[in-house]
Write a protein that holds these residues in place. Structure first.
Motif, PDB file in Angstrom:
ATOM      1  N   LEU A  63       0.817  -1.104   0.032  1.00 16.26           N
ATOM      2  CA  LEU A  63       0.072   0.069  -0.007  1.00 16.26           C
ATOM      3  C   LEU A  63       0.748   1.102  -0.064  1.00 16.26           C
ATOM      4  CD1 LEU A  63      -2.620  -0.896   2.545  1.00 16.26           C
ATOM      5  CD2 LEU A  63      -2.960  -1.170   0.063  1.00 16.26           C
ATOM      6  N   LEU A  64       2.166   1.222   0.475  1.00 21.54           N
ATOM      7  CA  LEU A  64       3.048   2.285   0.578  1.00 21.54           C
ATOM      8  C   LEU A  64       3.823   2.690  -0.906  1.00 21.54           C
ATOM      9  CD1 LEU A  64       4.894   1.190   3.778  1.00 21.54           C
ATOM     10  CD2 LEU A  64       3.099   3.301   3.518  1.00 21.54           C
ATOM     11  N   PRO A  65       3.923   3.971  -1.198  1.00 16.27           N
ATOM     12  CA  PRO A  65       4.942   4.051  -2.222  1.00 16.27           C
ATOM     13  C   PRO A  65       6.033   3.503  -2.386  1.00 16.27           C
ATOM     14  CG  PRO A  65       3.851   6.252  -1.223  1.00 16.27           C
ATOM     15  CD  PRO A  65       3.590   5.126  -0.123  1.00 16.27           C
ATOM     16  N   GLU A  66       6.686   3.190  -3.495  1.00 17.47           N
ATOM     17  CA  GLU A  66       7.888   2.349  -3.535  1.00 17.47           C
ATOM     18  C   GLU A  66       8.893   2.684  -2.548  1.00 17.47           C
ATOM     19  OE1 GLU A  66      11.099   1.120  -7.258  1.00 17.47           O
ATOM     20  OE2 GLU A  66       9.197   2.302  -7.560  1.00 17.47           O
ATOM     21  N   ALA A  67       9.170   3.998  -2.504  1.00 22.20           N
ATOM     22  CA  ALA A  67      10.445   4.470  -1.706  1.00 22.20           C
ATOM     23  C   ALA A  67      10.230   4.021   0.035  1.00 22.20           C
ATOM     24  CB  ALA A  67      10.747   5.844  -1.700  1.00 22.20           C
ATOM     25  N   LEU A  68       9.013   4.584   0.472  1.00 15.40           N
ATOM     26  CA  LEU A  68       8.643   3.823   1.641  1.00 15.40           C
ATOM     27  C   LEU A  68       8.464   2.565   1.935  1.00 15.40           C
ATOM     28  CD1 LEU A  68       6.016   6.957   2.560  1.00 15.40           C
ATOM     29  CD2 LEU A  68       8.132   6.766   3.219  1.00 15.40           C
ATOM     30  N   GLY A  69       7.887   1.849   1.121  1.00 11.12           N
ATOM     31  CA  GLY A  69       7.330   0.474   1.065  1.00 11.12           C
ATOM     32  C   GLY A  69       8.859  -0.328   1.218  1.00 11.12           C
ATOM     33  N   ALA A  70       9.825   0.004   0.310  1.00 12.82           N
ATOM     34  CA  ALA A  70      11.073  -0.532   0.449  1.00 12.82           C
ATOM     35  C   ALA A  70      11.866  -0.476   1.710  1.00 12.82           C
ATOM     36  CB  ALA A  70      12.137   0.019  -0.382  1.00 12.82           C
ATOM     37  N   ARG A  71      11.830   0.573   2.586  1.00 10.69           N
ATOM     38  CA  ARG A  71      12.179   0.853   3.784  1.00 10.69           C
ATOM     39  C   ARG A  71      11.379  -0.042   5.096  1.00 10.69           C
ATOM     40  NH1 ARG A  71      11.950   6.896   5.216  1.00 10.69           N
ATOM     41  NH2 ARG A  71      12.627   6.135   7.153  1.00 10.69           N
ATOM     42  N   VAL A  72      10.078  -0.286   4.667  1.00 15.08           N
ATOM     43  CA  VAL A  72       9.503  -1.138   5.854  1.00 15.08           C
ATOM     44  C   VAL A  72       9.589  -2.584   5.445  1.00 15.08           C
ATOM     45  CG1 VAL A  72       7.137  -1.692   6.561  1.00 15.08           C
ATOM     46  CG2 VAL A  72       7.624   0.826   6.125  1.00 15.08           C
ATOM     47  N   ALA A  73       9.849  -2.843   4.270  1.00 22.96           N
ATOM     48  CA  ALA A  73       9.985  -4.285   3.627  1.00 22.96           C
ATOM     49  C   ALA A  73      11.294  -4.663   4.344  1.00 22.96           C
ATOM     50  CB  ALA A  73       9.842  -4.562   2.316  1.00 22.96           C
ATOM     51  N   ASP A  74      12.360  -3.792   4.289  1.00 24.02           N
ATOM     52  CA  ASP A  74      13.568  -4.231   4.921  1.00 24.02           C
ATOM     53  C   ASP A  74      13.407  -4.709   6.191  1.00 24.02           C
ATOM     54  OD1 ASP A  74      14.817  -3.962   2.426  1.00 24.02           O
ATOM     55  OD2 ASP A  74      15.593  -1.740   2.970  1.00 24.02           O
ATOM     56  N   ARG A  75      12.643  -4.148   6.963  1.00 29.15           N
ATOM     57  CA  ARG A  75      12.371  -4.522   8.423  1.00 29.15           C
ATOM     58  C   ARG A  75      11.492  -5.588   8.770  1.00 29.15           C
ATOM     59  NH1 ARG A  75      12.408  -6.440  12.478  1.00 29.15           N
ATOM     60  NH2 ARG A  75      13.031  -5.512  14.696  1.00 29.15           N
ATOM     61  N   PHE A  76      10.220  -5.567   8.107  1.00 30.31           N
ATOM     62  CA  PHE A  76       9.123  -6.664   8.082  1.00 30.31           C
ATOM     63  C   PHE A  76       8.894  -7.684   7.345  1.00 30.31           C
ATOM     64  CE2 PHE A  76       8.338  -2.809  10.893  1.00 30.31           C
ATOM     65  CZ  PHE A  76       8.207  -3.363  12.136  1.00 30.31           C
ATOM     66  N   GLY A  77       9.494  -7.275   6.011  1.00 28.69           N
ATOM     67  CA  GLY A  77       9.360  -8.155   4.874  1.00 28.69           C
ATOM     68  C   GLY A  77       8.197  -7.831   4.032  1.00 28.69           C
ATOM     69  N   GLY A  78       7.717  -8.334   3.132  1.00 24.82           N
ATOM     70  CA  GLY A  78       6.469  -8.029   2.013  1.00 24.82           C
ATOM     71  C   GLY A  78       7.072  -7.558   0.674  1.00 24.82           C
ATOM     72  N   GLU A  79       6.252  -7.423  -0.125  1.00 21.17           N
ATOM     73  CA  GLU A  79       6.360  -7.215  -1.508  1.00 21.17           C
ATOM     74  C   GLU A  79       6.178  -5.655  -1.665  1.00 21.17           C
ATOM     75  OE1 GLU A  79       5.238  -8.664  -5.906  1.00 21.17           O
ATOM     76  OE2 GLU A  79       4.093  -9.624  -4.043  1.00 21.17           O
TER      77      GLU A  79
END
Length: 365
Positions: A63-79
Motif C-alpha cells: 500500500l506504500l509508495p515504492e520508496a517508503l515500502g522498500a524501507r518497511v520491507a527491509d524490516r518486516f518483509g513484504g512485497e
C-alpha cells in the motif's frame, strides 16, 4: 498514529501488537503521502514493540509508495509495489506563428460614421473629415451636419466637464450648424468675455417683462433676507443678485431670460458659458477623473473645438493614420505640415504630438 506511538514507546513485544499494527497498516493505505510517511516512520521506530505482528505490516507494504515500502520491507518483509516508469512527455514545440498580415490603408475620412465615433477608427475618420470640410466647404459641412444631427445635441444640459467623445463631437456639430451669437448692443464695464454680451443697461430687455420679473425677484429677495437675517438689497442690485441666484439654479437659460449680466464670482458663470445657442461649452475633466490616455484623446477634441470657435482650425489634421495599424507615414506627415504652413496656420499641439507618436520606429530623414 499518536496512540500507537505512545503505546509502543519503550515496550518490546507489545501484548496488543496486532491491533496496533493493524492501525498502522490502515494508515499505509491513506491518500496523503504525509500520513503514509508518518506511519512508516512509527513502524520502523517501534519495530521491537510491533515485532509479534510484523506479518500484518508486511502484508500492508504494497500500500506504500515504492520508496517508503522498500524501507518497511527491509524490516518486516513484504512485497514492494513497483511504480511504473512514466515516459517523459515530449518537449513542447510551438507551431510557427502565422505571418503578420500586411497593413491595409486607413479608411478614407468621412462624416457618415458619426453614429460610431466612439470607435477609434471611425472617430479619427470623422475628425479628419470635419476639419477638412470646415476649412474647404463650411456651408456644405453645415448642411451635412444639420441633416445628420437634426438639431438634437446630447450636451445641451449643463455639465462641469465632458468625458464622452460623443459630447465633443456633438458640440462641434452644434457650433457649425447653430445660429450665430448675437453681438453686444453696447460695450460697457459689465459686459462678459464670452458668448452673447448682456449688460445691465436695459438695451436687451423688454421693459414690461423686465419690470414685472424684477419686481417679483426683488420681493422674493427681500423676503429671503428677512427669513435668513441678512441686509436686503434693493432696486437693480437686488434684481442682479436674484438673477445670479436664478442662474445658479437654472444655468445659462435662466440667466439670459432674466437679462442680468453674470459676474465670474457669482457661481453661475459656467452655466452662462452655454451660449445663446443653448449648447454648453465643454471643459476638460480633472486628471484624477479619467485615465491618462483618455484624457489625451479629450485634449485633442478640446483643442479642435476651441480652434473651431476661434477660427484657427488648420486645413488638415496631422495625426490621422495612414495604416490600419495606427501608424502614420512620415512623408504624409511632412505633406500635411507643408499644407498647414502654406495656409499660415499653426498645427494644433496635441494633434502634432499624436502624429509624432504614430510615426513608425526608425530614422526618417
Amino acid at each position: 498514529l499518536r496512540l500507537v506511538e505512545r503505546e509502543t514507546d519503550g515496550v518490546a513485544g507489545h501484548p496488543h501488537a496486532a491491533e496496533l499494527a493493524a492501525a498502522l497498516a490502515t494508515a499505509f493505505g491513506h491518500t496523503s503521502y504525509e500520513v503514509q510517511g508518518r506511519a512508516a516512520r512509527i513502524a520502523l521506530k517501534r519495530a521491537a514493540a510491533l515485532a509479534p505482528a510484523g506479518h500484518v505490516l508486511a502484508e500492508a507494504v504494497p500500500l506504500l509508495p515504492e520508496a517508503l515500502g522498500a524501507r518497511v520491507a527491509d524490516r518486516f518483509g513484504g512485497e514492494v509495489a513497483r511504480q511504473e516508469q512514466q515516459e517523459r512527455p515530449e518537449a513542447f514545440t510551438p507551431p510557427p506563428l502565422p505571418a503578420p498580415a500586411v497593413p491595409e490603408p486607413f479608411p478614407e475620412p468621412t462624416l457618415d460614421v458619426w453614429e460610431s465615433v466612439y470607435t477609434w477608427v471611425d472617430g479619427e475618420r470623422w475628425l479628419a473629415a470635419f476639419v477638412r470640410r470646415a476649412a474647404a466647404d463650411r456651408e456644405g459641412l453645415r448642411r451635412t451636419l444639420a441633416e445628420q444631427f437634426g438639431g438634437v445635441h446630447p450636451q445641451v444640459h449643463p455639465q462641469e466637464s465632458w468625458v464622452d467623445v460623443s459630447d465633443w463631437i456633438a458640440a462641434m456639430a452644434a457650433e457649425v450648424t447653430g445660429p450665430a451669437e448675437p453681438a453686444a448692443a453696447s460695450a460697457g464695464p459689465e459686459q462678459t468675455g464670452g458668448g452673447a454680451e448682456w449688460t445691465s443697461g436695459g438695451q436687451e430687455r423688454s421693459g414690461g417683462l423686465e419690470q414685472a420679473i424684477g419686481g417679483l425677484l426683488e420681493a422674493a429677495w427681500n423676503e429671503a433676507a428677512r427669513l435668513f437675517g441678512f441686509q436686503p438689497q434693493s432696486g437693480q442690485a437686488a434684481g442682479r443678485a436674484a438673477g445670479r441666484a436664478a442662474g445658479q439654479a437654472f444655468g445659462w437659460a435662466a440667466g439670459q431670460a432674466f437679462g442680468w449680466a453674470d459676474d465670474p464670482a457669482s457661481g453661475w458663470a459656467a452655466g452662462r458659458a452655454a451660449g445663446p445657442a443653448g449648447v454648453a461649452r465643454p471643459s476638460l475633466p480633472p486628471p484624477d477623473r479619467v485615465a491618462p490616455l483618455h484624457l489625451f484623446l479629450l485634449r485633442r477634441l478640446d483643442e479642435i473645438y476651441r480652434a473651431l470657435r476661434a477660427g484657427t482650425l488648420p486645413p488638415v489634421l496631422l495625426a490621422t493614420p495612414t495604416l490600419t495599424t495606427g501608424h502614420l507615414a512620415p512623408d504624409v506627415l511632412v505633406e500635411r505640415l507643408a499644407e498647414c504652413a502654406a495656409a499660415g496656420v499653426e498645427p494644433l499641439p496635441a494633434d502634432l504630438a499624436q502624429a509624432l507618436l504614430r510615426l513608425p520606429r526608425g530614422h526618417h530623414p
